[in-house]
Design a protein around this motif. Structure first.
Motif, PDB file in Angstrom:
ATOM      1  N   THR A  83      83.531  51.927 103.656  1.00 33.27           N
ATOM      2  CA  THR A  83      83.363  50.676 102.915  1.00 33.27           C
ATOM      3  C   THR A  83      84.293  49.609 103.469  1.00 33.27           C
ATOM      4  O   THR A  83      85.452  49.884 103.761  1.00 33.27           O
ATOM      5  CB  THR A  83      83.680  50.905 101.423  1.00 33.27           C
ATOM      6  OG1 THR A  83      82.756  51.843 100.900  1.00 33.27           O
ATOM      7  CG2 THR A  83      83.586  49.600 100.634  1.00 33.27           C
ATOM      8  N   LYS A 101      87.359  57.044 104.975  1.00 34.94           N
ATOM      9  CA  LYS A 101      86.597  58.145 104.394  1.00 34.94           C
ATOM     10  C   LYS A 101      85.114  57.788 104.265  1.00 34.94           C
ATOM     11  O   LYS A 101      84.247  58.542 104.693  1.00 34.94           O
ATOM     12  CB  LYS A 101      87.177  58.498 103.021  1.00 34.94           C
ATOM     13  CG  LYS A 101      86.858  59.902 102.570  1.00 34.94           C
ATOM     14  CD  LYS A 101      87.712  60.249 101.355  1.00 34.94           C
ATOM     15  CE  LYS A 101      87.143  61.451 100.632  1.00 34.94           C
ATOM     16  NZ  LYS A 101      87.802  61.638  99.332  1.00 34.94           N
ATOM     17  N   CYS A 102      84.833  56.623 103.649  1.00 27.94           N
ATOM     18  CA  CYS A 102      83.433  56.306 103.380  1.00 27.94           C
ATOM     19  C   CYS A 102      82.937  55.091 104.151  1.00 27.94           C
ATOM     20  O   CYS A 102      81.740  54.795 104.146  1.00 27.94           O
ATOM     21  CB  CYS A 102      83.212  56.089 101.879  1.00 27.94           C
ATOM     22  SG  CYS A 102      83.963  54.581 101.261  1.00 27.94           S
ATOM     23  N   CYS A 130      90.595  52.575  98.254  1.00 29.85           N
ATOM     24  CA  CYS A 130      89.213  52.172  98.482  1.00 29.85           C
ATOM     25  C   CYS A 130      88.535  51.898  97.134  1.00 29.85           C
ATOM     26  O   CYS A 130      88.659  52.683  96.202  1.00 29.85           O
ATOM     27  CB  CYS A 130      88.477  53.280  99.229  1.00 29.85           C
ATOM     28  SG  CYS A 130      86.714  52.984  99.374  1.00 29.85           S
ATOM     29  N   CYS A 190      87.359  51.603 105.040  1.00 38.09           N
ATOM     30  CA  CYS A 190      87.841  52.867 104.475  1.00 38.09           C
ATOM     31  C   CYS A 190      87.587  53.982 105.483  1.00 38.09           C
ATOM     32  O   CYS A 190      86.477  54.129 105.987  1.00 38.09           O
ATOM     33  CB  CYS A 190      87.091  53.166 103.180  1.00 38.09           C
ATOM     34  SG  CYS A 190      87.383  54.817 102.539  1.00 38.09           S
ATOM     35  N   ASN A 229      85.484  51.943  96.674  1.00 37.84           N
ATOM     36  CA  ASN A 229      84.259  52.736  96.590  1.00 37.84           C
ATOM     37  C   ASN A 229      84.537  54.198  96.273  1.00 37.84           C
ATOM     38  O   ASN A 229      83.957  54.759  95.354  1.00 37.84           O
ATOM     39  CB  ASN A 229      83.480  52.617  97.894  1.00 37.84           C
ATOM     40  CG  ASN A 229      82.113  53.283  97.795  1.00 37.84           C
ATOM     41  OD1 ASN A 229      81.363  53.006  96.876  1.00 37.84           O
ATOM     42  ND2 ASN A 229      81.826  54.173  98.721  1.00 37.84           N
ATOM     43  N   CYS A 230      85.453  54.813  97.062  1.00 36.95           N
ATOM     44  CA  CYS A 230      85.667  56.251  96.886  1.00 36.95           C
ATOM     45  C   CYS A 230      87.065  56.587  96.408  1.00 36.95           C
ATOM     46  O   CYS A 230      87.344  57.723  96.064  1.00 36.95           O
ATOM     47  CB  CYS A 230      85.362  57.003  98.183  1.00 36.95           C
ATOM     48  SG  CYS A 230      86.549  56.649  99.484  1.00 36.95           S
TER      49      CYS A 230
HETATM   50 ZN   LIG Z   1      86.115  54.820 100.680  1.00 36.67          ZN
END
Ligand SMILES: [Zn+2]
Length: 117
Positions: free
Chosen positions: A23, A20-21, A4, A18, A6-7
């Protein structure tokens, strides 16, 4: 394996978001104009400085622009104090510097930051 942007979480091949986040993958963040260089200092334009030197060199405008204030004042004073009799001296000086800037021979401003396009 993709990650990702982003994270940094690992992504399954082909996943669109993603896990997790959230994105969106593949959606590149728009790069703002004047990307961050030298810790956020916007590079001064080589083109602008060069053209200022060529056209307004007798006033030292390109040196004011680049931060070479002493040189800029000298060029300005040569023109103004001589009632422009000596302005060709500054103009040629500025013209040469303008060409040096455009050709890349002078490629940093007074603080040593490289010039941008
Ligand atoms: Zn992410």
């Amino acid at each position: 394996m993709k990650y990702c942007t982003n994270c940094g979480a690992e992504l399954k091949e082909g996943s669109e978001f993603c896990p997790k986040c959230g994105t969106k993958i593949g959606a590149k963040k728009p790069v703002s104009n004047g990307a961050v260089v030298n810790g956020g200092v916007q590079p001064k334009s080589k083109m602008a400085a060069g053209l200022l030197g060529i056209f307004l060199g007798c006033f030292g405008v390109h040196n004011f622009y680049l931060g070479f204030t002493g040189k800029a004042i000298a060029q300005l004073l040569i023109s103004v104090l001589s009632c422009f009799i000596l302005s060709p001296v500054s103009a040629i000086w500025g013209l040469i510097e303008g060409i040096l800037i455009l050709s890349g021979s002078m490629n940093v401003d007074a603080e040593g930051n490289p010039l941008g396009e």
